[in-house]
Scaffold this active site. Structure first.
Site, mmCIF file in Angstrom:
data_model
loop_
_atom_site.group_PDB
_atom_site.id
_atom_site.type_symbol
_atom_site.label_atom_id
_atom_site.label_comp_id
_atom_site.label_asym_id
_atom_site.label_seq_id
_atom_site.Cartn_x
_atom_site.Cartn_y
_atom_site.Cartn_z
ATOM 1 N N ASP A 9 0.812 -1.224 0.000
ATOM 2 C CA ASP A 9 0.000 0.000 0.000
ATOM 3 C C ASP A 9 0.843 1.270 0.000
ATOM 4 O O ASP A 9 0.418 2.302 0.519
ATOM 5 C CB ASP A 9 -0.957 0.038 1.216
ATOM 6 C CG ASP A 9 -1.803 -1.213 1.306
ATOM 7 O OD1 ASP A 9 -2.268 -1.669 0.251
ATOM 8 O OD2 ASP A 9 -1.987 -1.730 2.422
ATOM 9 N N LYS A 12 2.401 2.342 -5.053
ATOM 10 C CA LYS A 12 3.143 1.900 -6.256
ATOM 11 C C LYS A 12 2.360 2.190 -7.527
ATOM 12 O O LYS A 12 2.934 2.541 -8.554
ATOM 13 C CB LYS A 12 3.415 0.379 -6.190
ATOM 14 C CG LYS A 12 4.318 -0.044 -5.065
ATOM 15 C CD LYS A 12 4.423 -1.548 -4.969
ATOM 16 C CE LYS A 12 3.169 -2.237 -4.480
ATOM 17 N NZ LYS A 12 2.798 -1.989 -3.081
ATOM 18 N N GLY A 36 -4.197 -4.163 -4.508
ATOM 19 C CA GLY A 36 -5.202 -3.220 -4.973
ATOM 20 C C GLY A 36 -4.531 -1.897 -5.256
ATOM 21 O O GLY A 36 -3.894 -1.330 -4.380
ATOM 22 N N HIS A 37 -4.601 -1.466 -6.486
ATOM 23 C CA HIS A 37 -4.000 -0.184 -6.848
ATOM 24 C C HIS A 37 -5.105 0.775 -7.243
ATOM 25 O O HIS A 37 -5.983 0.426 -8.016
ATOM 26 C CB HIS A 37 -3.036 -0.346 -8.033
ATOM 27 C CG HIS A 37 -1.831 -1.151 -7.688
ATOM 28 N ND1 HIS A 37 -0.962 -1.626 -8.637
ATOM 29 C CD2 HIS A 37 -1.345 -1.543 -6.505
ATOM 30 C CE1 HIS A 37 0.003 -2.291 -8.033
ATOM 31 N NE2 HIS A 37 -0.212 -2.253 -6.749
ATOM 32 N N GLN A 219 2.297 -5.851 -3.159
ATOM 33 C CA GLN A 219 2.656 -5.950 -1.738
ATOM 34 C C GLN A 219 3.981 -5.212 -1.478
ATOM 35 O O GLN A 219 4.290 -4.283 -2.198
ATOM 36 C CB GLN A 219 2.724 -7.417 -1.265
ATOM 37 C CG GLN A 219 1.372 -8.096 -1.208
ATOM 38 C CD GLN A 219 0.930 -8.677 -2.540
ATOM 39 O OE1 GLN A 219 1.702 -9.322 -3.223
ATOM 40 N NE2 GLN A 219 -0.298 -8.449 -2.914
HETATM 41 P P1 IMP Z 1 -2.478 -12.732 1.748
HETATM 42 O O1 IMP Z 1 -1.521 -12.166 0.765
HETATM 43 O O2 IMP Z 1 -3.912 -12.478 1.406
HETATM 44 O O3 IMP Z 1 -2.222 -14.165 2.062
HETATM 45 O O4 IMP Z 1 -2.262 -11.948 3.146
HETATM 46 C C1 IMP Z 1 -1.062 -12.080 3.899
HETATM 47 C C2 IMP Z 1 -0.672 -10.759 4.515
HETATM 48 O O5 IMP Z 1 -0.291 -9.845 3.501
HETATM 49 C C3 IMP Z 1 -1.791 -10.063 5.295
HETATM 50 O O6 IMP Z 1 -1.226 -9.365 6.389
HETATM 51 C C4 IMP Z 1 -2.345 -9.076 4.286
HETATM 52 O O7 IMP Z 1 -2.983 -7.988 4.906
HETATM 53 C C5 IMP Z 1 -1.074 -8.658 3.581
HETATM 54 N N1 IMP Z 1 -1.282 -8.189 2.204
HETATM 55 C C6 IMP Z 1 -1.513 -8.928 1.101
HETATM 56 N N2 IMP Z 1 -1.621 -8.157 0.024
HETATM 57 C C7 IMP Z 1 -1.452 -6.896 0.437
HETATM 58 C C8 IMP Z 1 -1.417 -5.641 -0.235
HETATM 59 O O8 IMP Z 1 -1.554 -5.530 -1.454
HETATM 60 N N3 IMP Z 1 -1.211 -4.564 0.548
HETATM 61 C C9 IMP Z 1 -1.012 -4.642 1.869
HETATM 62 N N4 IMP Z 1 -1.015 -5.796 2.537
HETATM 63 C C10 IMP Z 1 -1.230 -6.907 1.830
#
Ligand code: IMP
Length: 433
Positions: A9, A12, A36-37, A219
């Site tokens: 977040d 990017k 999510g962008h 991420q």
């Molecule tokens: P997962 O990727 O859904 O398995 O989540 C694993 C961890 O990564 C959790 O703490 C999510 O909140 C975090 N996470 C996954 N994708 C994002 C992102 O795009 N932005 C921020 N945190 C993310």
């Protein structure tokens, strides 16, 4: 290459969007629709989860690489949504080798989190972890499998077999019916067929013809499954090195690596966060920064910038530049804190990011205080438009981390950017090459 260097977040999407205009292609290489962008273009807001945001430039090649995990339901909805708004999606290419998120991955992600109870990771529940697990277990279903009914059915049957016990609570879930699932996924196959390609050789061709390719990370470094705050991480590698694997290029194909960081820090989900502000100040940052998730709507945890973690991220990604976003959110604070070391439980001082989970969980931030500024900086476009305190803040970050800052974001709009001298030089370089 654009990567996030905090916990995701970082903004990017906006940086990629700025550079995409000058590039020939944008390539995603890991993650899935956990990302999510948000892009604001001419007052219109676009939210992307899978398709690179470069798609907003007509005909631009936008690649979903082999390292991405794709929920085809989400992808087809995203394509439909863009087309309904008049966006040309003909430049989209989807790797035939990318893995698919299946209905059982979603159920297993939910069930896994529920089972963990208080220890849960706080995943986005999009099935990301279970899908990557199947990929590693060689039980994954890939995009190319959507084009052959017999193979698809066989592979789904094989993937379901070892999950029988864990899926028993969902025995009556209609989405798990083999016939229904196969039919649904074959339909996605028909819908997506026109976009499916050998994206690795497509990217090679672009690079061999000296085209500019942007690799778009999702991420952030501290969510990396190897180098982040395991187990509170995602199931892929958001670090720059992963682009080689997730898109099929070599390390020498990458000329520049830009790390995107907020002027402060946020985190969604559980896990250690040394500079977290669990108080009124943190709430103020959350409100001013609009820190609520694009994907899940969850309130993000907020805190001061962590330069120990940022220096670690700079090294692991071999950053050539830093892009600092949301500098405007810090306007109006009297004093700003920047974390320059951690104090461990027994008093030891840590100047490097601790590798040990227990140490990190107990790390207390040690701060330097810098003066704040009160001016609204939303109209600033050059460094000299910024108040001295804002320039000093950026200089402190850059010198501590040892990486030049190319730009600072001063508002949500596309034009709300201050390009530094280093940034302008860097932009001029590829154009002159
Ligand atoms: P997962 O990727 O859904 O398995 O989540 C694993 C961890 O990564 C959790 O703490 C999510 O909140 C975090 N996470 C996954 N994708 C994002 C992102 O795009 N932005 C921020 N945190 C993310």
């Amino acid at each position: 290459m654009i990567v996030g260097v905090q916990w995701g977040d970082e903004g990017k999407g906006k940086v990629v969007d700025l550079l995409a205009e000058r590039a020939d292609a944008v390539v995603r290489f890991q993650g899935g629709n956990n990302a999510g962008h948000t892009i604001i273009r001419d007052g219109e807001t676009f939210k992307f989860h899978l398709i690179p945001s470069g798609i907003l430039y007509p005909g631009k090649t936008c690649v979903i690489g082999n390292g991405v995990v794709i929920d085809p339901k989400v992808l087809t909805e995203e394509i439909d949504g863009l087309r309904a708004r008049g966006v040309d999606t003909s430049g989209l290419r989807i790797s035939a080798n990318a893995h698919l998120i299946m209905p059982y991955h979603l159920l297993l992600d939910h069930a896994g989190e529920t089972r963990l109870g208080k220890l849960q990771i706080g995943t986005t529940r999009r099935g990301i972890g279970p899908c990557y697990a199947d990929k590693a277990a060689r039980l994954g279903i890939r995009v190319q499998d959507l084009l052959d009914e017999k193979i698809l059915k066989k592979k789904i049957t094989a993937a379901l077999e070892p999950k029988r016990l864990s899926l028993r609570p969902f025995a009556k879930d209609p989405s798990l019916d083999l016939h229904t699932m196969t039919e649904e996924y074959l339909t996605y196959g028909h819908r997506l067929e026109q976009y499916i390609a050998d994206t690795t050789s497509l990217v090679w061709d672009l690079l061999d013809n000296r085209r500019t390719v942007i690799f778009e990370g999702a991420q952030g470094t501290l969510l990396d499954i190897d180098h982040g705050t395991y187990p509170f991480v995602t199931s892929s590698n958001p670090v720059s090195g992963a682009a080689t694997v997730g898109a099929g290029v070599g390390p020498k194909d990458i000329d520049e690596v830009w790390g995107v960081a907020k002027a402060y820090v946020t985190r969604v989900g559980a896990g250690p966060f040394p500079t977290e502000l669990d108080d009124e100040l943190g709430e103020q940052i959350r409100q001013r920064g609009g820190e609520f998730g694009t994907t899940t709507g969850r309130a993000r945890r907020t805190g001061w910038i962590d330069l120990v973690a940022l220096r670690y991220a700079a090294r692991i990604n071999t950053l050539t530049a830093l892009a600092i976003t949301k500098l405007d959110v810090l306007s109006g604070f009297d004093r700003l804190h920047v974390c320059t070391s951690y104090r461990g439980e027994e008093g030891a001082e840590f100047h490097a990011f601790p590798y040990h989970q227990s140490v990190l969980h107990h790390a207390r931030p040690q701060y330097e205080e810098l003066p704040g500024w009160s001016e609204d900086i939303g109209e600033a476009r050059t460094e000299s438009d910024l108040p001295q305190a804002a320039r000093d803040y950026l200089r402190f970050v850059s010198e501590f981390v040892g990486v030049p800052i190319v730009l600072a974001g001063v508002g949500p709009g596309r034009e709300q950017i201050v390009w530094t001298r280093a940034g302008e030089q860097s932009l001029a370089a590829p154009a002159a090459a």
